[in-house]
Design a protein around this motif. Structure first.
Motif, PDB file in Angstrom:
ATOM      1  N   TRP A  68     -32.479 128.607  24.383  1.00 18.98           N
ATOM      2  CA  TRP A  68     -32.719 129.204  23.066  1.00 18.98           C
ATOM      3  C   TRP A  68     -33.803 128.415  22.344  1.00 18.98           C
ATOM      4  O   TRP A  68     -33.842 127.186  22.388  1.00 18.98           O
ATOM      5  CB  TRP A  68     -31.443 129.196  22.225  1.00 18.98           C
ATOM      6  CG  TRP A  68     -30.460 130.255  22.587  1.00 18.98           C
ATOM      7  CD1 TRP A  68     -30.104 130.663  23.835  1.00 18.98           C
ATOM      8  CD2 TRP A  68     -29.682 131.033  21.679  1.00 18.98           C
ATOM      9  NE1 TRP A  68     -29.151 131.643  23.762  1.00 18.98           N
ATOM     10  CE2 TRP A  68     -28.873 131.890  22.452  1.00 18.98           C
ATOM     11  CE3 TRP A  68     -29.585 131.086  20.299  1.00 18.98           C
ATOM     12  CZ2 TRP A  68     -27.984 132.790  21.883  1.00 18.98           C
ATOM     13  CZ3 TRP A  68     -28.689 131.979  19.734  1.00 18.98           C
ATOM     14  CH2 TRP A  68     -27.916 132.826  20.523  1.00 18.98           C
ATOM     15  N   GLU A  69     -34.672 129.128  21.663  1.00 16.30           N
ATOM     16  CA  GLU A  69     -35.703 128.483  20.854  1.00 16.30           C
ATOM     17  C   GLU A  69     -35.084 127.940  19.572  1.00 16.30           C
ATOM     18  O   GLU A  69     -34.043 128.430  19.113  1.00 16.30           O
ATOM     19  CB  GLU A  69     -36.790 129.502  20.497  1.00 16.30           C
ATOM     20  CG  GLU A  69     -37.540 130.035  21.690  1.00 16.30           C
ATOM     21  CD  GLU A  69     -38.550 131.102  21.308  1.00 16.30           C
ATOM     22  OE1 GLU A  69     -38.872 131.226  20.105  1.00 16.30           O
ATOM     23  OE2 GLU A  69     -39.001 131.816  22.219  1.00 16.30           O
ATOM     24  N   GLU A  70     -35.732 126.964  18.974  1.00 15.94           N
ATOM     25  CA  GLU A  70     -35.241 126.367  17.731  1.00 15.94           C
ATOM     26  C   GLU A  70     -35.091 127.423  16.634  1.00 15.94           C
ATOM     27  O   GLU A  70     -34.132 127.401  15.862  1.00 15.94           O
ATOM     28  CB  GLU A  70     -36.173 125.236  17.276  1.00 15.94           C
ATOM     29  CG  GLU A  70     -35.695 124.511  16.031  1.00 15.94           C
ATOM     30  CD  GLU A  70     -34.339 123.829  16.185  1.00 15.94           C
ATOM     31  OE1 GLU A  70     -33.693 123.583  15.153  1.00 15.94           O
ATOM     32  OE2 GLU A  70     -33.907 123.553  17.324  1.00 15.94           O
ATOM     33  N   LYS A  71     -36.031 128.347  16.579  1.00 16.21           N
ATOM     34  CA  LYS A  71     -35.980 129.434  15.587  1.00 16.21           C
ATOM     35  C   LYS A  71     -34.698 130.250  15.735  1.00 16.21           C
ATOM     36  O   LYS A  71     -34.062 130.618  14.751  1.00 16.21           O
ATOM     37  CB  LYS A  71     -37.220 130.311  15.751  1.00 16.21           C
ATOM     38  CG  LYS A  71     -37.336 131.455  14.774  1.00 16.21           C
ATOM     39  CD  LYS A  71     -38.651 132.197  14.963  1.00 16.21           C
ATOM     40  CE  LYS A  71     -38.506 133.139  16.125  1.00 16.21           C
ATOM     41  NZ  LYS A  71     -39.620 134.083  16.281  1.00 16.21           N
ATOM     42  N   GLU A  72     -34.303 130.515  16.981  1.00 15.54           N
ATOM     43  CA  GLU A  72     -33.072 131.275  17.238  1.00 15.54           C
ATOM     44  C   GLU A  72     -31.840 130.475  16.817  1.00 15.54           C
ATOM     45  O   GLU A  72     -30.892 131.031  16.261  1.00 15.54           O
ATOM     46  CB  GLU A  72     -32.957 131.623  18.725  1.00 15.54           C
ATOM     47  CG  GLU A  72     -33.982 132.611  19.215  1.00 15.54           C
ATOM     48  CD  GLU A  72     -33.884 132.825  20.714  1.00 15.54           C
ATOM     49  OE1 GLU A  72     -33.600 133.971  21.114  1.00 15.54           O
ATOM     50  OE2 GLU A  72     -34.079 131.859  21.471  1.00 15.54           O
TER      51      GLU A  72
END
Length: 124
Positions: A68-72
């Motif tokens: 998962w990306e940090e934004k997610e």
């Protein structure tokens, strides 16, 4: 609602602190009249829907959310927080001590699902 104060950064965040923050937040905006149990429950359900959307098309997601990306992750934290805050506010408006109710429920579940009968099984 104000940001996190220095004392809150290092210490544990309690349900009572969240309850007080939500109470103050509503009072400051004169929103108390809108915070009936029904309205709060419907808002909570809406937030659970938004939380569900995050996972909707991801398939099974392993613990820790690898990939998962940090934004997610930030978005997930925001939606989880919305659910928690509405739940805390709802319990407050219903006169339920959520912490005590949750501990009681854990104890009831331990009786209902004893380790000897339930270990390593998802059956109810």
């Amino acid at each position: 609602m104000s940001g996190v104060s220095k004392g809150e950064e290092s210490g544990a965040v309690t349900l009572d602190l969240l309850r007080k923050k939500m109470e103050d937040f509503a009072k400051e905006r004169d929103w108390e009249r809108f915070h009936s149990p029904r309205n709060l429950l419907l808002a909570l359900v809406g937030e659970v829907g938004e939380l569900s959307e995050i996972f909707q098309w991801k398939g099974e997601v392993p613990k820790g959310l690898p990939g998962w990306e940090e934004k997610e992750r930030v978005h997930l934290g925001e939606e989880l927080s919305d659910v928690l805050l509405y739940l805390v506010r709802l319990s407050d408006m219903c006169g339920i001590d959520l912490g005590k109710a949750a501990l009681r429920k854990v104890e009831l579940n331990a009786l209902k699902y004893p380790v000897g009968l339930c270990k390593d099984s998802s059956k109810k």
